[in-house]
Design a protein around this motif. Structure first.
Motif, mmCIF file in Angstrom:
data_model
loop_
_atom_site.group_PDB
_atom_site.id
_atom_site.type_symbol
_atom_site.label_atom_id
_atom_site.label_comp_id
_atom_site.label_asym_id
_atom_site.label_seq_id
_atom_site.Cartn_x
_atom_site.Cartn_y
_atom_site.Cartn_z
ATOM 1 N N ILE A 115 7.274 -2.859 1.259
ATOM 2 C CA ILE A 115 6.818 -1.472 1.163
ATOM 3 C C ILE A 115 7.637 -0.770 0.089
ATOM 4 O O ILE A 115 8.873 -0.751 0.155
ATOM 5 C CB ILE A 115 6.968 -0.749 2.510
ATOM 6 N N ALA A 116 6.955 -0.197 -0.893
ATOM 7 C CA ALA A 116 7.636 0.483 -1.998
ATOM 8 C C ALA A 116 7.066 1.873 -2.183
ATOM 9 O O ALA A 116 5.850 2.085 -2.075
ATOM 10 C CB ALA A 116 7.490 -0.315 -3.294
ATOM 11 N N GLY A 117 7.941 2.807 -2.473
ATOM 12 C CA GLY A 117 7.520 4.160 -2.796
ATOM 13 C C GLY A 117 8.027 4.543 -4.168
ATOM 14 O O GLY A 117 9.236 4.536 -4.413
ATOM 15 N N GLY A 118 7.127 4.820 -5.109
ATOM 16 C CA GLY A 118 7.528 5.243 -6.448
ATOM 17 C C GLY A 118 8.389 4.222 -7.155
ATOM 18 O O GLY A 118 8.068 3.039 -7.237
ATOM 19 N N ILE A 119 9.544 4.678 -7.656
ATOM 20 C CA ILE A 119 10.458 3.816 -8.405
ATOM 21 C C ILE A 119 11.076 2.740 -7.503
ATOM 22 O O ILE A 119 11.670 1.779 -7.993
ATOM 23 C CB ILE A 119 11.563 4.668 -9.077
ATOM 24 N N GLY A 120 10.885 2.859 -6.176
ATOM 25 C CA GLY A 120 11.365 1.830 -5.256
ATOM 26 C C GLY A 120 10.685 0.493 -5.443
ATOM 27 O O GLY A 120 11.064 -0.493 -4.802
ATOM 28 N N THR A 139 2.338 -9.305 2.453
ATOM 29 C CA THR A 139 1.527 -8.256 1.845
ATOM 30 C C THR A 139 2.498 -7.220 1.293
ATOM 31 O O THR A 139 3.613 -7.076 1.781
ATOM 32 C CB THR A 139 0.593 -7.581 2.863
ATOM 33 N N MET A 140 2.056 -6.518 0.258
ATOM 34 C CA MET A 140 2.884 -5.462 -0.312
ATOM 35 C C MET A 140 2.101 -4.163 -0.332
ATOM 36 O O MET A 140 0.949 -4.122 -0.769
ATOM 37 C CB MET A 140 3.347 -5.819 -1.722
ATOM 38 N N HIS A 141 2.744 -3.107 0.146
ATOM 39 C CA HIS A 141 2.162 -1.775 0.182
ATOM 40 C C HIS A 141 2.936 -0.899 -0.798
ATOM 41 O O HIS A 141 4.150 -0.730 -0.660
ATOM 42 C CB HIS A 141 2.236 -1.206 1.596
ATOM 43 N N TYR A 142 2.225 -0.328 -1.765
ATOM 44 C CA TYR A 142 2.861 0.379 -2.879
ATOM 45 C C TYR A 142 2.284 1.788 -2.949
ATOM 46 O O TYR A 142 1.104 1.968 -3.289
ATOM 47 C CB TYR A 142 2.603 -0.406 -4.166
ATOM 48 N N ALA A 143 3.094 2.797 -2.602
ATOM 49 C CA ALA A 143 2.649 4.187 -2.568
ATOM 50 C C ALA A 143 3.157 4.940 -3.797
ATOM 51 O O ALA A 143 4.358 4.908 -4.103
ATOM 52 C CB ALA A 143 3.146 4.869 -1.294
ATOM 53 N N ARG A 163 -3.238 -9.339 -2.040
ATOM 54 C CA ARG A 163 -2.160 -9.057 -1.092
ATOM 55 C C ARG A 163 -1.382 -7.804 -1.474
ATOM 56 O O ARG A 163 -0.501 -7.365 -0.740
ATOM 57 C CB ARG A 163 -1.205 -10.255 -1.001
ATOM 58 N N LEU A 164 -1.693 -7.224 -2.631
ATOM 59 C CA LEU A 164 -1.089 -5.977 -3.068
ATOM 60 C C LEU A 164 -2.037 -4.823 -2.769
ATOM 61 O O LEU A 164 -3.200 -4.849 -3.178
ATOM 62 C CB LEU A 164 -0.795 -6.028 -4.575
ATOM 63 N N ARG A 165 -1.536 -3.812 -2.078
ATOM 64 C CA ARG A 165 -2.341 -2.655 -1.717
ATOM 65 C C ARG A 165 -1.692 -1.399 -2.292
ATOM 66 O O ARG A 165 -0.551 -1.089 -1.965
ATOM 67 C CB ARG A 165 -2.476 -2.556 -0.196
ATOM 68 N N VAL A 189 9.106 -9.460 9.171
ATOM 69 C CA VAL A 189 10.167 -8.636 8.617
ATOM 70 C C VAL A 189 9.538 -7.646 7.642
ATOM 71 O O VAL A 189 8.670 -8.017 6.854
ATOM 72 C CB VAL A 189 11.224 -9.499 7.883
ATOM 73 N N ALA A 190 9.973 -6.398 7.700
ATOM 74 C CA ALA A 190 9.534 -5.391 6.738
ATOM 75 C C ALA A 190 10.687 -5.086 5.792
ATOM 76 O O ALA A 190 11.830 -4.918 6.222
ATOM 77 C CB ALA A 190 9.079 -4.119 7.441
ATOM 78 N N VAL A 191 10.386 -5.057 4.503
ATOM 79 C CA VAL A 191 11.384 -4.781 3.469
ATOM 80 C C VAL A 191 10.924 -3.536 2.724
ATOM 81 O O VAL A 191 9.824 -3.516 2.183
ATOM 82 C CB VAL A 191 11.534 -5.966 2.493
ATOM 83 N N LEU A 192 11.757 -2.517 2.697
ATOM 84 C CA LEU A 192 11.340 -1.224 2.169
ATOM 85 C C LEU A 192 12.337 -0.694 1.152
ATOM 86 O O LEU A 192 13.548 -0.807 1.321
ATOM 87 C CB LEU A 192 11.194 -0.230 3.325
ATOM 88 N N CYS A 193 11.798 -0.092 0.100
ATOM 89 C CA CYS A 193 12.631 0.627 -0.861
ATOM 90 C C CYS A 193 11.851 1.853 -1.330
ATOM 91 O O CYS A 193 10.721 1.731 -1.818
ATOM 92 C CB CYS A 193 13.003 -0.249 -2.056
ATOM 93 N N GLY A 194 12.443 3.007 -1.157
ATOM 94 C CA GLY A 194 11.756 4.234 -1.526
ATOM 95 C C GLY A 194 12.612 5.434 -1.235
ATOM 96 O O GLY A 194 13.780 5.315 -0.872
#
Length: 330
Positions: A115-120, A139-143, A163-165, A189-194
């Motif tokens: 899971i990524a938010g912006g520059i994350g 899967t990757m979630h990109y906001a 797999r990229l959303r 496992v969830a991996v997040l940067c944001g």
């Protein structure tokens, strides 16, 4: 110290804009860089208004021919680091640390959600590549605010395909963390940067999904917060003296420069070593750390001097006491 740093000099090889507000900078270190885990970052030495400082940037992907890629978002409310980095030109010299990773990721699992938010998004390319090589289910979630802000989208799309959303806010797309976490297999496992708000929302949704806290791995931005970055005052409880913290300096730097020795380690709001006791608040504290719980932040009895800021004046007890002459009365 856990976060002991090894510094080396490097040369700026090239720069290019990934989006109107995100610039890629390629660096070639003088020293050979050893292999590093996906999701690693480097610290970069910068001068802010003539004062030495440092900033942290995640590495984009694996090194190519010994060169390191970082991506820097030009932030209007930053403390000056992004402007300094955007001013770099090919051929300039800059000091950097050897790569370090703060992601404690269990690579033995079968299922992952990135899971990524912006520059994350910057550390996620390397993590996604490593997981794809292992044949993991991911899967990757990109906001992002808009599709034009989606840095590295083409590389990620080529790697992950469907797999990229992508969630573009200006198109009405919103990442539903509750639904995303509920849909994951039990051992995922969830991996997040944001930004901090995304992390806080993710931690709440993860807990409500009754998942183990250790299975949510994250990294956040030390400069992100609820309030705009602005000047504030720190009053020392023991002396009544006040220190002004400029918008382009951290509270930790201001305290140390004034002679109040505050120990620190990670300087990213993650270890809590630099936490100081807060005895009074005239205004509001902007907790930008990921060390304290939401309950502790609400109580505001402590704050991490390395990243957290305030609006108004905070009175603190650093536990620092000046040396006294023999026979003096405390």
């Amino acid at each position: 110290m856990r976060f002991a740093e090894q510094w080396t000099s490097s040369t700026v090889v090239s720069t290019r804009e990934l989006t109107p507000s995100i610039r890629e900078i390629v660096l070639e270190p003088d020293a050979t860089v050893a292999a590093y885990p996906p999701g690693s970052h480097i610290n970069v030495a910068v001068l802010i208004d003539g004062q030495p400082d440092k900033r942290s940037y995640s590495l984009v992907g694996a090194p190519e021919r010994g060169r390191l890629r970082i991506a820097v978002r030009l932030a209007a409310d930053s403390r000056g680091g992004s402007q300094t980095m955007w001013a770099l030109k090919p051929g300039q010299r800059i000091d950097i640390t050897h790569p370090t990773s703060l992601f404690e990721l269990d690579w033995s699992r079968k299922h992952y959600a990135l899971i990524a938010g912006g520059i994350g998004v910057t550390p996620m390319l390397g993590i996604a590549s490593a997981l794809a090589r292992r044949g993991a289910d991911l899967t990757m979630h990109y906001a992002v605010k808009s599709r034009s802000d989606a840095a590295l989208h083409d590389e990620l799309n080529g790697l992950l395909g469907d797999r990229l959303r992508l969630y573009a806010g200006n198109e009405g797309d919103r990442l539903d963390l509750d639904a995303t976490f509920r849909a994951l297999p039990d051992d995922a496992v969830a991996v997040l940067c944001g930004p901090l708000r995304m992390l806080e929302a993710a931690r709440l949704a993860w807990n409500q999904a009754d998942r183990p806290a250790s299975d949510l791995c994250f990294e956040t931005f030390g400069s992100s917060g609820r309030l705009p970055t602005s000047e504030f005052r720190v009053r020392i409880a023991a002396t009544g003296s006040e220190i002004v913290v400029p918008r382009d300096r951290s509270m930790l730097d201001a305290l140390n420069a004034a002679g109040f020795d505050v120990i620190s380690d990670c300087e990213r709001g993650e270890c809590g070593v630099c936490a100081v006791d807060v005895t009074a608040v005239e205004g509001e504290i902007d907790h930008r750390d990921v060390f304290f719980s939401e309950h502790q932040k609400h109580d505001s009895g402590k704050m991490c001097a390395c990243v957290s800021r305030a609006r108004g004046t905070v009175t603190i007890d650093t536990l620092y006491r000046p040396d006294q002459l023999p026979g003096a009365v405390a």
